[in-house]
Design a protein around this motif. Structure first.
Motif, short mmCIF file in Angstrom:
data_model
loop_
_atom_site.label_atom_id
_atom_site.label_comp_id
_atom_site.label_asym_id
_atom_site.label_seq_id
_atom_site.Cartn_x
_atom_site.Cartn_y
_atom_site.Cartn_z
N GLY A 442 0.82 -1.20 0.00
CA GLY A 442 0.00 0.00 0.00
C GLY A 442 0.86 1.26 0.00
O GLY A 442 2.10 1.20 -0.05
N MET A 443 0.21 2.41 0.06
CA MET A 443 0.92 3.69 0.04
C MET A 443 0.44 4.57 1.18
O MET A 443 -0.69 4.44 1.65
CB MET A 443 0.67 4.42 -1.29
CG MET A 443 1.32 3.76 -2.49
SD MET A 443 1.00 4.68 -4.03
CE MET A 443 -0.73 4.27 -4.30
N ILE A 448 0.09 8.72 -2.04
CA ILE A 448 -1.02 8.62 -2.98
C ILE A 448 -1.44 9.98 -3.54
O ILE A 448 -2.14 10.07 -4.54
CB ILE A 448 -2.24 7.92 -2.34
CG1 ILE A 448 -2.77 8.73 -1.15
CG2 ILE A 448 -1.90 6.51 -1.92
CD1 ILE A 448 -4.01 8.13 -0.54
N GLY A 449 -0.99 11.07 -2.89
CA GLY A 449 -1.25 12.39 -3.45
C GLY A 449 -0.38 12.70 -4.66
O GLY A 449 -0.65 13.65 -5.38
N HIS A 450 0.69 11.90 -4.86
CA HIS A 450 1.60 12.15 -5.99
C HIS A 450 1.60 10.98 -6.97
O HIS A 450 2.46 10.94 -7.86
CB HIS A 450 3.02 12.35 -5.47
CG HIS A 450 3.16 13.52 -4.54
ND1 HIS A 450 3.22 14.83 -4.97
CD2 HIS A 450 3.22 13.57 -3.18
CE1 HIS A 450 3.35 15.63 -3.93
NE2 HIS A 450 3.35 14.90 -2.83
N GLN A 488 -9.11 6.56 -10.66
CA GLN A 488 -9.04 6.84 -9.24
C GLN A 488 -8.25 5.75 -8.53
O GLN A 488 -8.14 4.61 -9.02
CB GLN A 488 -10.45 6.93 -8.63
CG GLN A 488 -11.30 8.02 -9.27
CD GLN A 488 -12.76 7.88 -8.91
OE1 GLN A 488 -13.40 6.91 -9.28
NE2 GLN A 488 -13.28 8.85 -8.18
N VAL A 489 -7.71 6.12 -7.38
CA VAL A 489 -6.92 5.16 -6.61
C VAL A 489 -7.27 5.27 -5.14
O VAL A 489 -7.51 6.37 -4.62
CB VAL A 489 -5.40 5.38 -6.81
CG1 VAL A 489 -4.98 6.79 -6.42
CG2 VAL A 489 -4.59 4.36 -6.01
N TRP A 490 -7.36 4.12 -4.50
CA TRP A 490 -7.47 4.03 -3.03
C TRP A 490 -6.29 3.20 -2.55
O TRP A 490 -5.90 2.20 -3.19
CB TRP A 490 -8.77 3.34 -2.63
CG TRP A 490 -8.76 2.92 -1.18
CD1 TRP A 490 -9.15 3.64 -0.11
CD2 TRP A 490 -8.33 1.65 -0.67
NE1 TRP A 490 -8.98 2.94 1.04
CE2 TRP A 490 -8.47 1.70 0.73
CE3 TRP A 490 -7.82 0.50 -1.25
CZ2 TRP A 490 -8.14 0.63 1.56
CZ3 TRP A 490 -7.48 -0.57 -0.42
CH2 TRP A 490 -7.64 -0.50 0.95
N SER A 491 -5.71 3.61 -1.46
CA SER A 491 -4.59 2.85 -0.91
C SER A 491 -4.51 3.09 0.58
O SER A 491 -4.86 4.17 1.07
CB SER A 491 -3.27 3.27 -1.58
OG SER A 491 -2.21 2.42 -1.16
N GLY A 496 -2.89 -2.73 0.96
CA GLY A 496 -2.83 -2.76 -0.48
C GLY A 496 -3.42 -1.53 -1.13
O GLY A 496 -3.69 -0.52 -0.48
N SER A 497 -3.62 -1.66 -2.43
CA SER A 497 -4.13 -0.55 -3.23
C SER A 497 -5.19 -1.06 -4.19
O SER A 497 -5.27 -2.25 -4.49
CB SER A 497 -3.00 0.12 -4.03
OG SER A 497 -1.97 0.56 -3.17
N CYS A 498 -5.99 -0.13 -4.68
CA CYS A 498 -7.01 -0.46 -5.69
C CYS A 498 -7.12 0.72 -6.65
O CYS A 498 -7.43 1.84 -6.23
CB CYS A 498 -8.35 -0.75 -5.04
SG CYS A 498 -9.65 -1.20 -6.22
N PHE A 499 -6.81 0.48 -7.93
CA PHE A 499 -6.99 1.47 -8.98
C PHE A 499 -8.29 1.16 -9.71
O PHE A 499 -8.55 0.01 -10.06
CB PHE A 499 -5.82 1.44 -9.97
CG PHE A 499 -4.57 2.08 -9.44
CD1 PHE A 499 -4.24 3.36 -9.80
CD2 PHE A 499 -3.73 1.38 -8.58
CE1 PHE A 499 -3.08 3.96 -9.32
CE2 PHE A 499 -2.57 1.96 -8.10
CZ PHE A 499 -2.25 3.25 -8.46
#
Length: 542
Positions: A442-443, A448-450, A488-491, A496-499
């Motif tokens: 994850g981030m 995640i802002g960049h 969009q992205v969630w992390s 983890g992360s999800c695009f």
């Protein structure tokens, strides 16, 4: 405006109040002026009414005193001794009162409590139905203090059945042989009331005319002031919309003209700076494009030579063979970087054309997964495709969407720490969405802002395994935007992360919601907890 639709008046007046400075100014001025005029009118009306009443009261008291004195003089000069003579004498006194006063409303009552006398004449009154206006309080005052005069405001009945204000003045008379009598004279104040009503009507009419004049003058004056402000507002709106050549007309030498000159100077400076920036941006874009094109020729030569060396690396000494492999890898990465730079320069120049066609995103996702399966197996990562939606076709440019999918799935493999990756395609009647979910590190909120910035890496020391250039997500974002879609992205650290890529199913369609949830259902957090994770759209927090 339909004046018969009175129910819509409040809403329309409210909108006019909010949108029109001229309407607000005139309304406030008229309201305050009307309030001030009403206060002055009430004060003048009350003052005039009091003055009229006091003036009339003084006249009434003098008139009543004169009539009472004349009647008492006649009574004192008489030597009447029997009832007939006293009755005749009292009639003469009443005639004298009527002649000496301006009123014909007279009442004479014998003061109660005196010794009965056969010579005492009966009570007399010309008040008619208004006799009851002589109150017990007034009669008590007259009976208790002979020689004094008392008055009371009353309402008198007229011959036509109406009512008028009046004053009743009471005093005592001494009748020979008969004793003391109460004398009441009623005075009609109808003329004073008519005068007061005339003054009030005049004040009301003059006040309305004055309010209308104030409103008209205010409207004209405010129009002269508001019109330049409205022109400035419209000009600023056109300037903000991109019409950099628009200016405010400069007239006169007042403060409005100074404002126009300052605004036009600011617009000239802004136009000049924007032109300089546009020229600089164009030069930069042309430079990147020219450099990329110019590098292709030597790069092609280097690529051919590198491929030849790479194919024959087995015949070279180990160190030379390794050098040939490194050369082959870096030439491929260099070629990919040039392609990405050319693509970015097209977006910056606004010269991107879509070649849309009905495309099944599930098939594109399958192709992308098949192309990256060997990389996933080398990482020990399992790739799963889930496609529950029923509307899977969309009018898109398949080459650009395939590039987005390849980038998202490749990044998930690189940062997924060997854990499973789920690729989901879902849809509804208006939109289709593709989500790539990994369960890696994850981030952080800062990272995640960049995530969509050019050449940005979450961990600069981390080795790239798929030869990325640092422009993949930036190009993916531009590809999504040119389709009118969202990327969009969630992390969340440790989860983890999800695009998520959301696209309209038809060209130029509008998006209102995505058929795929974000954060994903298995995120295990409260979506309102912004401290645990964030959703970023196109490099901006959403």
């Amino acid at each position: 405006m339909d004046w018969r639709d009175w129910r819509s008046w409040p809403a329309r007046i409210t909108r006019l109040w909010r949108s029109s400075l001229q309407f607000r100014t005139v309304t406030i001025t008229v309201a305050l002026s009307g309030f001030a005029i009403a206060l002055v009118g009430v004060y003048v009306s009350v003052s005039v009414g009091n003055d009229l009443f006091q003036s009339r009261l003084g006249q009434v008291e003098l008139d009543s005193n004169r009539a009472t004195a004349a009647a008492q003089g006649i009574l004192d000069a008489s030597d009447a001794s029997d009832r007939v003579q006293v009755q005749s004498l009292l009639g003469s006194a009443r005639s004298s009162i009527s002649a000496a006063s301006s009123s014909r409303i007279i009442a004479v009552f014998r003061v109660p409590g005196q010794d009965p006398s056969t010579a005492a004449p009966q009570d007399f009154s010309t008040f008619g139905e208004s006799t009851s206006v002589i109150s017990d309080e007034l009669r008590g005052s007259v009976q208790g203090e002979p020689g004094k005069q008392f008055w009371q405001s009353v309402t008198l009945a007229t011959d036509d059945g109406g009512e008028v204000p009046g004053i009743v003045v009471g005093s005592q008379l001494t009748v020979p042989v008969a004793g003391r009598y109460e004398l009441y004279i009623g005075y009609n104040l109808g003329e004073a009331e008519a005068t007061l009503f005339f003054v009030q009507r005049t004040l009301l009419f003059a006040g309305l005319i004055l309010i209308l004049l104030i409103g008209a003058v205010t409207w004209i004056v405010v129009r002269f002031v508001v019109t330049p402000i409205r022109v400035a507002a419209e000009t600023s709106q056109r300037l903000a919309s991109g019409d950099l050549g628009v200016r405010i007309p400069e007239k006169g030498a007042d403060v409005i003209a100074t404002l126009a000159k300052s605004f036009n100077g600011m617009a000239d400076s802004l136009q000049s700076q924007i032109k300089e920036l546009a020229d600089l941006s164009e030069v930069q874009q042309r430079f990147v494009s020219d450099v990329s094109h110019e590098l292709r020729t030597p790069l092609t030569t280097i690529r051919l030579a590198g491929d030849l060396l790479y194919d024959q690396r087995a015949t070279f000494p180990p160190a030379t063979g390794r050098t040939a492999e490194l050369l082959h890898t870096q030439v491929e990465r260099f070629e990919l970087l040039l392609s990405d730079l050319l693509e970015i320069s097209k977006y910056d120049a606004g010269s991107v054309d879509l070649e849309t066609e009905p495309t099944n995103l599930v098939h594109l996702a399958e192709d992308a997964i098949d192309g990256l399966r060997s990389l996933a197996e080398s990482k020990g990562t399992q790739l799963d495709l889930v496609a529950p939606g029923g509307h899977l076709d969309a009018e898109v440019d398949p080459r650009r969407i395939r590039r987005i999918m390849h980038n998202l799935i490749g990044n998930a493999i690189e940062h997924g720490e060997g854990k499973p990756i789920v690729v989901s395609v879902d849809s509804n009647a208006t939109a289709v969405a593709l989500s790539v979910r990994d369960y890696g590190l994850g981030m952080s909120q800062t990272d995640i802002g960049h995530v969509f910035d050019r050449f940005w890496r979450a961990d600069p020391s981390r080795k790239r395994t798929i030869g990325g250039t640092g422009l993949g997500l930036s190009i993916a974002l531009e590809d999504a935007a040119v389709h009118g879609g969202w990327l969009q992205v969630w992390s969340s650290p440790g989860k983890g992360s999800c695009f998520r890529l959301t696209l309209p199913r038809t060209a130029h369609g509008a998006l209102t919601a995505s058929p795929s949830p974000l954060p994903p259902d298995d995120a295990g957090i409260d979506t309102r907890d912004t401290g645990a994770a964030r959703i970023v759209t196109g490099g901006h927090h959403a």
